[in-house]
Write a protein that holds these residues in place. Structure first.
Motif, PDB file in Angstrom:
ATOM      1  N   UNK A 183       0.817  -1.211   0.000  1.00 12.85           N
ATOM      2  CA  UNK A 183       0.000   0.000   0.000  1.00 12.85           C
ATOM      3  C   UNK A 183       0.852   1.263   0.000  1.00 12.85           C
ATOM      4  N   UNK A 184       2.126   1.147   0.394  1.00  7.58           N
ATOM      5  CA  UNK A 184       3.037   2.286   0.364  1.00  7.58           C
ATOM      6  C   UNK A 184       3.706   2.454  -0.997  1.00  7.58           C
ATOM      7  N   UNK A 185       3.371   1.556  -1.960  1.00  3.38           N
ATOM      8  CA  UNK A 185       3.935   1.636  -3.304  1.00  3.38           C
ATOM      9  C   UNK A 185       5.212   0.846  -3.494  1.00  3.38           C
ATOM     10  N   UNK A 186       5.747   0.258  -2.417  1.00  5.31           N
ATOM     11  CA  UNK A 186       6.991  -0.518  -2.506  1.00  5.31           C
ATOM     12  C   UNK A 186       6.743  -1.819  -3.252  1.00  5.31           C
ATOM     13  N   UNK A 187       7.595  -2.113  -4.215  1.00  3.82           N
ATOM     14  CA  UNK A 187       7.462  -3.312  -5.043  1.00  3.82           C
ATOM     15  C   UNK A 187       8.422  -4.378  -4.529  1.00  3.82           C
ATOM     16  N   UNK A 188       7.896  -5.572  -4.290  1.00  7.08           N
ATOM     17  CA  UNK A 188       8.746  -6.680  -3.861  1.00  7.08           C
ATOM     18  C   UNK A 188       9.543  -7.202  -5.050  1.00  7.08           C
ATOM     19  N   UNK A 189      10.792  -7.542  -4.816  1.00  5.02           N
ATOM     20  CA  UNK A 189      11.656  -7.990  -5.903  1.00  5.02           C
ATOM     21  C   UNK A 189      11.224  -9.340  -6.471  1.00  5.02           C
ATOM     22  N   UNK A 190      10.945 -10.303  -5.621  1.00  5.59           N
ATOM     23  CA  UNK A 190      10.618 -11.650  -6.093  1.00  5.59           C
ATOM     24  C   UNK A 190       9.207 -11.699  -6.668  1.00  5.59           C
ATOM     25  N   UNK A 191       9.091 -12.147  -7.908  1.00  3.17           N
ATOM     26  CA  UNK A 191       7.775 -12.321  -8.510  1.00  3.17           C
ATOM     27  C   UNK A 191       7.178 -13.615  -7.963  1.00  3.17           C
ATOM     28  N   UNK A 192       5.857 -13.711  -7.974  1.00  4.24           N
ATOM     29  CA  UNK A 192       5.181 -14.824  -7.322  1.00  4.24           C
ATOM     30  C   UNK A 192       4.161 -15.484  -8.238  1.00  4.24           C
ATOM     31  N   UNK A 193       3.767 -16.674  -7.853  1.00  8.30           N
ATOM     32  CA  UNK A 193       2.652 -17.381  -8.477  1.00  8.30           C
ATOM     33  C   UNK A 193       1.694 -17.716  -7.348  1.00  8.30           C
ATOM     34  N   UNK A 194       0.455 -17.284  -7.459  1.00 12.21           N
ATOM     35  CA  UNK A 194      -0.516 -17.513  -6.400  1.00 12.21           C
ATOM     36  C   UNK A 194      -1.117 -18.902  -6.517  1.00 12.21           C
ATOM     37  N   UNK A 195      -1.304 -19.552  -5.377  1.00 20.58           N
ATOM     38  CA  UNK A 195      -1.950 -20.864  -5.360  1.00 20.58           C
ATOM     39  C   UNK A 195      -3.465 -20.668  -5.390  1.00 20.58           C
TER      40      UNK A 195
END
Length: 129
Positions: free
Chosen positions: A40-52
């Motif tokens: 919500x603060x706009x910070x992007x996580x480096x690791x991309x994910x796949x949702x289960x």
């Protein structure tokens, strides 16, 4: 997701520099597969994910998988983003179709979609003859 990562050295926040965000998005769109998580603060996580797959136990109160209205154009990724939007800790999911350029915003089991032609401009360098 292994080596599928967001280029945090180019763009750490979605809200900081729109040009840097665009450049990073373009890079990821052409080379990676998976979801990008933005706080919500706009910070992007480096690791991309796949949702289960989601279960009814993981859905926000008052929402249900049974209430989802899948459209004919939705593929597996769009359906996953749609279902993920039901999670209580998810604010919004957004998809960009590589094939058609369709952009869809999913929120609380509802969605709005815009086809490429409505956005304007050529797609992937295609130009009118």
């Amino acid at each position: 997701m292994g080596s599928n990562t967001w280029p945090v050295d180019t763009c750490r926040r979605a809200s900081a520099d729109i040009d840097a965000f665009y450049d990073a998005t373009k890079q990821v769109a052409h080379s990676c597969d998976g979801g990008v998580c933005i706080g919500v603060d706009g910070r992007i996580l480096e690791q991309m994910v796949r949702f289960k797959n989601i279960s009814n136990d993981e859905i926000a109160e008052g929402l249900s998988l049974d209430s989802l209205n899948y459209a004919d154009w939705m593929g597996a990724r769009h359906m996953s983003a749609y279902e993920t939007s039901l999670r209580p800790d998810v604010i919004t999911t957004i998809t960009l179709s590589e094939e058609s350029g369709r952009i869809t915003v999913f929120q609380d089991g509802e969605y709005e979609t815009v086809e490429r032609e409505m956005i304007g401009g050529p797609w992937r360098g295609q130009e009118d003859d």
